[in-house]
Design an enzyme around this catalytic site. Structure first.
Site, short mmCIF file in Angstrom:
data_model
loop_
_atom_site.label_atom_id
_atom_site.label_comp_id
_atom_site.label_asym_id
_atom_site.label_seq_id
_atom_site.Cartn_x
_atom_site.Cartn_y
_atom_site.Cartn_z
N ARG B 251 0.86 -1.18 0.00
CA ARG B 251 0.00 0.00 0.00
C ARG B 251 0.90 1.23 0.00
O ARG B 251 1.46 1.59 1.03
CB ARG B 251 -0.87 -0.02 1.27
CG ARG B 251 -2.05 0.93 1.27
CD ARG B 251 -2.63 1.03 2.66
NE ARG B 251 -1.80 1.88 3.51
CZ ARG B 251 -1.69 1.76 4.83
NH1 ARG B 251 -2.36 0.84 5.47
NH2 ARG B 251 -0.90 2.56 5.52
N HIS B 255 -3.68 4.37 4.54
CA HIS B 255 -4.85 3.47 4.61
C HIS B 255 -6.07 4.20 4.05
O HIS B 255 -6.77 3.70 3.18
CB HIS B 255 -5.09 3.05 6.06
CG HIS B 255 -6.45 2.47 6.31
ND1 HIS B 255 -6.84 1.26 5.79
CD2 HIS B 255 -7.52 2.95 7.01
CE1 HIS B 255 -8.09 1.02 6.17
NE2 HIS B 255 -8.52 2.03 6.90
N TYR B 264 4.16 5.25 11.54
CA TYR B 264 4.42 3.84 11.83
C TYR B 264 5.28 3.11 10.81
O TYR B 264 5.59 1.95 10.99
CB TYR B 264 3.10 3.09 12.04
CG TYR B 264 2.09 3.22 10.91
CD1 TYR B 264 2.20 2.45 9.76
CD2 TYR B 264 1.03 4.13 11.00
CE1 TYR B 264 1.28 2.57 8.73
CE2 TYR B 264 0.11 4.25 9.98
CZ TYR B 264 0.23 3.48 8.85
OH TYR B 264 -0.69 3.61 7.83
#
Lengths: 326, 354
Positions: B251, B255, B264
């Site tokens: 990805r 998100h 993160y």
């Protein structure tokens, strides 16, 4: 007219449903050779085949989830949840999917789906086998909820539920499965969601559903000996509720008592009481009242008869209600 | 990347490689078509991100990095097959003919769905993770009963692979030998949680425990994705049961537009994956081996820009529905409580308006 138990009436009703539409399927645990733990589907797999009466792996979420997929494909699946307390693993599929897919798809998906739920207690069972979870589903828009109380209703309502285009939670009072009653095989008694007056009366309206209809009728017989004429209404439809029938009765009697096996808080009884005081405020001669179980987990069944409303507890509540005379 | 068993037919550099089980049957024009698909869905996705940043969408879930996984799988489908997406499969929706503006209706928050699933044979976004896997298996059981020559494909991610419903769907698909193809897009991140938190084994190994085959594919290789999914779909239609396909991908973006991946994950990892870009490797193949000229690529880019402009205009023209639309389609047949709500809100609105 013929006489049979509620269990047999459900079995016969399901048989008619399977005969009348080849897209009707059944899915549940042990419903094949065993005929279900209550034998409601007895003999159906033998007569309609394993492709239509399907023994399911033991996964309630999957039982409901795959039935939703089958509904998308145009099938009408009658799901058997083995006991009320086992429906919660399927809760997400019921409230987030079955209840919302017609809306989400703007009507493209029809959720022809019946979830049969043997509910309520009174059979001396161990934990998770005696619950009354109907309020969770009544609270959820997109679902319909009904409860049968007699063999005749069981026979007809299950067929009406299968033919209905919305998802129906079909509550079966397991403590009444083995009680016999007359079944009219030719004419349905009422619409699926219609309330029915089981006993006419003038002094007080008692609303009940499922197992408590019989309890209410027994209480009405005792009350009649004391000179009180109770009108007993079997609610049948819990979502929607036939509040017109209840309101018309309360307008005449001036008193309402709801009898339910469920705990009282945010319950079906709460809704009936709230709706009737909104509609019939000036006709009420006493507070609209509930007789319920208690706000505790279903107790060990040796003391369930004190948890579930009994005839005496209903009469006790009626005594208190009749003392009011405004 | 992805281990030795990864099925790959096209390297990140755009070199065709052979695989002992799979070979590419695609013509130059078909590959060019896939390239066009990927360029367009990436461009539309970027337009949607811009629209969200400008306050025109409530949310957007970008697909960047996963174009090959989605176009490869989507183009392998036959018209009669039925697809259940999760919520990031805009590329698959494109292959099914869902109008891009309809894909954005849910993100503009004017509806909770967006299109007629039966028309495109492409179901609606499912936001509760994994729920759709059971719908897919149920639908596939219906296909079996109809004796139809159809397969069902369902998408979910590495995060959803931990959901009970997904694992139950594996049990059922295996028990009933349902004609379903599970496409697990492992994009390495479930919002902020790495795949290592969801599993201690490669995800495609999971199917073996349930009794059906699993394959790990280079999800950034559209040729491999197409061939592997096509074979799994054929297998399903032939009555040979389910397949799990793990599309090993990344990805590249957040998100959703509400997410902040800088909290993160490290930029160096993103950079590694940038060199594995699914679109660039097909472009390199087309330019080098199929002699597609720069002008053709420019035409496709212009076409994508034009579609993005149309999408923008269509989204801006999308108004909120009338408030009473909330009462429509709740039930298939009228329900007293819904109608009571409609009357109450209508009366209130009429009174306020007067």
């Amino acid at each position: 007219m013929t006489t049979m138990t509620m269990a047999k009436a459900l079995n016969e009703g399901l048989r008619r449903a399977l005969e009348s539409d080849k897209h009707v399927l059944m899915l549940g645990e042990d419903i094949g050779k065993l005929g279900g733990v209550f034998r409601i589907t007895d003999g159906l797999q033998k007569d309609f085949g394993e492709d239509r009466v399907i023994d399911a792996p033991l996964a309630e979420s999957a039982i409901v989830g795959t039935s939703i997929g089958l509904a998308m494909r145009g099938y009408r699946t009658v799901v058997e949840i083995q006991f009320d307390g086992f429906v919660y693993p399927a809760f997400d599929q019921i409230v987030s999917q079955a209840a919302k897919l017609h809306k989400r798809s703007e009507g493209a998906y029809t959720m022809g789906l019946v979830i049969r739920l043997p509910f309520q207690g009174g059979i001396g069972a161990i934990e998770h086998h005696s619950e009354s979870p109907e309020a969770y589903f009544v609270h959820t828009a997109g679902l319909r909820v009904v409860a049968c109380s007699t063999p005749n209703d069981a026979y007809w309502m299950i067929q009406q539920a299968v033919a209905h285009d919305d998802p129906v939670i079909f509550c079966e009072p397991k403590s009444r499965y083995w009680e016999r009653g007359e079944v009219d095989l030719d004419n349905p008694p009422a619409g699926l969601f219609d309330a029915v007056v089981r006993r006419p009366g003038t002094d007080l309206t008692v609303v009940a559903y499922g197992s408590m209809v019989k309890t209410a009728l027994s209480a009405a017989e005792v009350a009649a000996q004391e000179g009180r004429e109770l009108e007993v209404i079997d609610l049948r439809g819990l979502s929607p509720m036939d509040l017109d029938t209840v309101a018309a009765s309360v307008e005449r009697t001036g008193r309402l008592l709801v009898v339910q096996e469920a705990p009282p808080i945010a319950s079906v009884g709460s809704e009936v009481v709230a709706a009737i005081q909104e509609r019939c405020f000036y006709s009420l001669r006493a507070p609209a009242t509930r007789v319920s179980a208690f706000h505790v987990p279903y107790p060990a069944s040796k003391i369930e008869d004190e948890f579930r409303p009994s005839v005496d507890r209903v009469l006790w509540a009626i005594d208190n209600l009749m003392e009011h005379d405004s | 990347m992805g281990g030795e068993e990864l099925v790959r037919l096209l390297t990140p550099e755009g070199e065709r490689v052979e695989h002992e089980d799979y070979e590419s049957s695609l013509s130059r024009d078909e590959i060019l078509g896939f390239y066009r698909d990927m360029v367009i869905v990436r461009r539309l996705c970027n337009e949607a991100t811009s629209l969200q940043r400008q306050g025109e969408l409530a949310l957007w879930a970008p697909l960047q990095g996963q174009e090959a996984a989605q176009i490869g799988a989507g183009r392998a489908l036959a018209p009669q097959d039925f697809v259940f997406p999760s919520y990031r499969e805009h590329g698959v929706a494109w292959t099914r003919g869902v109008p891009p503006a309809d894909m954005l209706r849910i993100f503009r928050a004017t509806v909770t769905g967006g299109w007629d699933p039966n028309r495109y044979r492409y179901s609606l976004p499912t936001v509760v993770l994994g729920d759709q896997t059971l719908h897919a298996v149920g639908y596939a059981m219906g296909v079996q009963r109809d004796g139809a020559d159809e397969a069902v494909m369902v998408f979910f991610g590495d995060g959803a692979s931990s959901q009970g419903d997904v694992l139950e769907s594996f049990v059922w698909a295996a028990s009933f030998q349902a004609p379903v193809v599970f496409v697990l897009q492992n994009n390495q991140w479930a919002i902020s949680e790495p795949t290592s938190l969801q599993t201690r084994i490669p995800l495609y190994h999971r199917s073996a425990g349930f009794g059906f085959p699993g394959v790990r594919v280079d999800g950034n290789d559209v040729l491999a994705m197409y061939e592997v999914t096509r074979r799994a779909l054929e297998r399903a239609r032939a009555g040979e049961g389910p397949t799990l396909i793990e599309a090993y991908t990344y990805r590249m973006g957040a998100h959703t537009t509400s997410d902040d991946p800088t909290r993160y994950r490290v930029e160096a990892d993103v950079e590694v994956w940038r060199h594995r870009d699914p679109v660039e490797r097909v472009k390199a193949l087309l330019a080098r081996s199929h002699r597609v000229r720069a002008a053709r690529f420019a035409e496709i880019a212009e076409e994508a820009d034009a579609l993005a402009l149309v999408l923008r205009e269509e989204v801006l023209a999308m108004d909120a529905p009338p408030p009473t639309a909330m009462f429509d389609d709740v039930y298939a047949e009228p329900h007293a409580w819904v109608e009571e709500g409609r009357r109450t809100l209508s009366a209130f609105l009429a009174e306020v308006a007067s």
